[in-house]
Write an enzyme that holds these catalytic residues in place. Structure first.
Site, mmCIF file in Angstrom:
data_model
loop_
_atom_site.group_PDB
_atom_site.id
_atom_site.type_symbol
_atom_site.label_atom_id
_atom_site.label_comp_id
_atom_site.label_asym_id
_atom_site.label_seq_id
_atom_site.Cartn_x
_atom_site.Cartn_y
_atom_site.Cartn_z
ATOM 1 N N HIS A 1 -19.084 47.418 -29.372
ATOM 2 C CA HIS A 1 -17.660 47.085 -28.783
ATOM 3 C C HIS A 1 -17.754 45.477 -28.952
ATOM 4 C CE1 HIS A 1 -14.147 47.430 -25.956
ATOM 5 N NE2 HIS A 1 -14.324 46.369 -26.565
ATOM 6 N N ASN B 1 -9.889 42.706 -19.063
ATOM 7 C CA ASN B 1 -9.343 43.796 -19.199
ATOM 8 C C ASN B 1 -10.272 45.032 -19.603
ATOM 9 O OD1 ASN B 1 -7.023 42.608 -18.877
ATOM 10 N ND2 ASN B 1 -6.323 42.664 -20.843
ATOM 11 N N ARG C 1 -12.862 38.313 -34.096
ATOM 12 C CA ARG C 1 -12.026 37.586 -34.179
ATOM 13 C C ARG C 1 -11.572 37.087 -35.598
ATOM 14 N NH1 ARG C 1 -10.349 39.008 -29.328
ATOM 15 N NH2 ARG C 1 -11.333 37.967 -27.711
ATOM 16 N N HIS D 1 -9.006 52.416 -25.142
ATOM 17 C CA HIS D 1 -8.694 51.494 -24.217
ATOM 18 C C HIS D 1 -7.938 51.853 -23.101
ATOM 19 C CE1 HIS D 1 -8.347 47.063 -22.794
ATOM 20 N NE2 HIS D 1 -7.662 47.767 -21.818
ATOM 21 N N ASP E 1 -18.288 44.338 -25.156
ATOM 22 C CA ASP E 1 -16.894 43.974 -24.993
ATOM 23 C C ASP E 1 -16.906 42.530 -25.392
ATOM 24 O OD1 ASP E 1 -14.201 43.616 -25.189
ATOM 25 O OD2 ASP E 1 -13.714 44.257 -22.982
HETATM 26 O O1 DOR Z 1 -10.533 41.664 -21.700
HETATM 27 C C1 DOR Z 1 -10.543 42.052 -22.779
HETATM 28 N N1 DOR Z 1 -10.378 41.365 -23.731
HETATM 29 N N2 DOR Z 1 -10.238 43.291 -23.035
HETATM 30 C C2 DOR Z 1 -10.190 44.044 -24.249
HETATM 31 O O2 DOR Z 1 -9.987 45.391 -24.425
HETATM 32 C C3 DOR Z 1 -9.696 43.106 -25.458
HETATM 33 C C4 DOR Z 1 -10.403 41.697 -25.329
HETATM 34 C C5 DOR Z 1 -10.039 40.721 -25.976
HETATM 35 O O3 DOR Z 1 -9.575 41.250 -27.177
HETATM 36 O O4 DOR Z 1 -9.830 39.655 -25.784
HETATM 37 ZN ZN ZN Z 2 -12.726 45.234 -26.225
#
Ligand code: DOR
Ligand code: ZN
Length: 428
Positions: free
Chosen positions: A60, A277, A64, A178, A304
């Site tokens: 995970h 999140n 970007r 998610h 993440d």
């Molecule tokens: O906090 C988060 N940021 N949770 C996610 O699932 C996506 C991620 C993001 O892409 O910044």
């Molecule tokens: Zn994520």
């Protein structure tokens, strides 16, 4: 040939731990035993005092790329991964554009091949990540997608979820979800509870995660799909997953280092650097996550890794984007928060950070035996260090300044050193 001498080998597959030398020949493990440093090897690493383990696998990460290169790109993301001991990462599909076409997928695969580690993209479940129409999962899988996810955006159409799971079961590919129902959420990234009350905001209740998790565990049971519930944060989610697994669902769960280390209290001290999140929750939730790791309900530790720029994180708490970086602190947090207090052994940590993720994604790595991939992390499990700077393009971490135990010394991928912490490698 590359020789790693005097290390403590931990192989999560055989669950054996022993002192031995490890010989790599090109991209594979050629032998385990006793080898003299007689000047015939291309590279010799003295791993005295260190653990030699399979390279870590993170299912995970957000690199970007394409689209938001001011936060991270595939090369800086891979450098952060290597510095954290990871030799394989699975990139999420919420790039700009999202990974919903073979063209975008192939861009990541090709760019990833230049990094020295294994960068494996997951593709989106729905076109445009809009939750309406399935992507061409068959074509995307054939082109190299290792899994499917709309991570960042919960899927609200349960019929679409069922169709995605049926397709995934047919293609034998994992889906990751998610789980946060937006209808319960007013302010994403901050737990609805004591801290949100103090801040005078509503926040994001655990129920948002728990209700969607329950829905998808039930659909997973019906379809037989392999489903990974991402970055779980609440005690009731752990309980739901435990019950689903007992019922025979092929449901797996990830926990992040930040969710097993921090609670909602961190928001008061770290502000937007503790906003993600799903959010950090209560001490009871954190303890339940640790219990889930201990009893095997939670198979995977995943970061993440979610880079954001300083300008974005400088916004007010309710406006800043959610997410923190995690690749470079993950192993040390696991050692500091799970191994040292006696919750998990080093071998169990390595299992949840290499073998289990490799198995879920059908990857050949995650073990140390002759013929296995030459993907290795060498770390000192007792060295302490202070988190200061990052190889990632971003530095949005709540752990900066924190002292951790467990330091990655070398990362080796396909038999080549892709990261070293010091100059102890002898090149001949
Ligand atoms: O906090 C988060 N940021 N949770 C996610 O699932 C996506 C991620 C993001 O892409 O910044
Ligand atoms: Zn994520």
């Amino acid at each position: 040939m590359l020789l790693i001498k005097n290390g403590q080998i931990i192989d999560p597959e055989s669950q054996k731990e022993y002192q031995a030398d490890l010989l790599l020949d090109g991209p594979v493990i050629a032998g385990i035993g006793t080898y003299e440093d007689d000047g015939t090897w291309d590279t010799v690493i003295d791993a005295s005092g260190c653990v030699v383990a399979p390279g870590l696998v993170d299912v995970h990460v957000h690199f970007r790329d394409p689209g938001q290169l001011h936060k991270e790109d595939i090369h800086t993301g891979a450098a952060a991964a290597a510095a954290g001991g990871f030799t394989t990462v699975i990139t999420m599909a919420n790039t700009v554009p999202p990974v919903d076409t073979v063209e975008t997928l192939c861009y990541i695969i090709e760019e990833g091949k230049k990094t020295g580690i294994h960068v494996l993209p997951a593709a989106a479940i729905s076109k445009g990540m809009e939750g309406k129409e399935l992507t061409d999962m068959e074509d995307l899988k054939a082109a190299g997608a290792v899994g499917f996810t709309d991570d960042g955006k919960p899927l609200m159409d349960q019929k679409l979820v069922e169709r995605a799971m049926n397709q995934a079961a047919r293609l034998d590919v994992p889906l990751s979800f998610h789980e946060e129902d937006p209808s319960f959420i007013k302010d994403p990234g901050i737990n609805h509870g004591a801290v949100s009350d103090k801040l005078g905001i509503y926040g994001s209740p655990a129920q948002a995660e728990e209700s969607l998790t329950a829905r998808d565990c039930r659909i997973a049971l019906g379809t037989g799909a392999a489903v990974n519930i991402q970055h779980i944060s609440s005690r009731n989610t752990v309980q739901t997953i435990r019950a689903a697994r007992q019922a025979g669902a092929r449901v797996y769960a990830e926990v992040t280092p930040h969710h097993f280390t921090l609670t909602e209290e961190a928001v008061l001290e770290k502000g937007t650097l503790a906003k993600m999140n799903p959010p950090l929750r209560t001490e009871a939730d954190r303890q339940a996550l640790i219990q889930g790791l201990k009893d095997g309900t939670i198979d995977l530790i995943a970061t993440d890794h979610a880079p954001h720029s300083p300008e974005e994180k400088a916004k007010p708490l309710t406006e800043a984007p959610s997410g923190i970086i995690g690749l470079e602190t993950a192993l040390a947090l696991a050692i500091t928060e799970l191994a040292i207090p006696g919750h998990l052994s080093l071998s169990q940590i390595i299992e949840k950070m290499s073998l289990n993720p490799a198995k879920l994604y059908h990857l050949p790595c995650g073990c140390i035996e002759p013929g296995a991939p030459g993907d290795i992390v060498i770390f000192n499990p007792t060295e302490t260090w202070t988190v200061k700077k990052f190889h990632s393009k971003s530095s949005n971490s709540p752990f900066t300044g924190r002292q951790l135990t467990g330091k990655v010394k070398w990362t080796i991928c396909d038999g080549k050193v892709v990261y070293k912490d010091s100059e102890e490698v002898v090149h001949r």
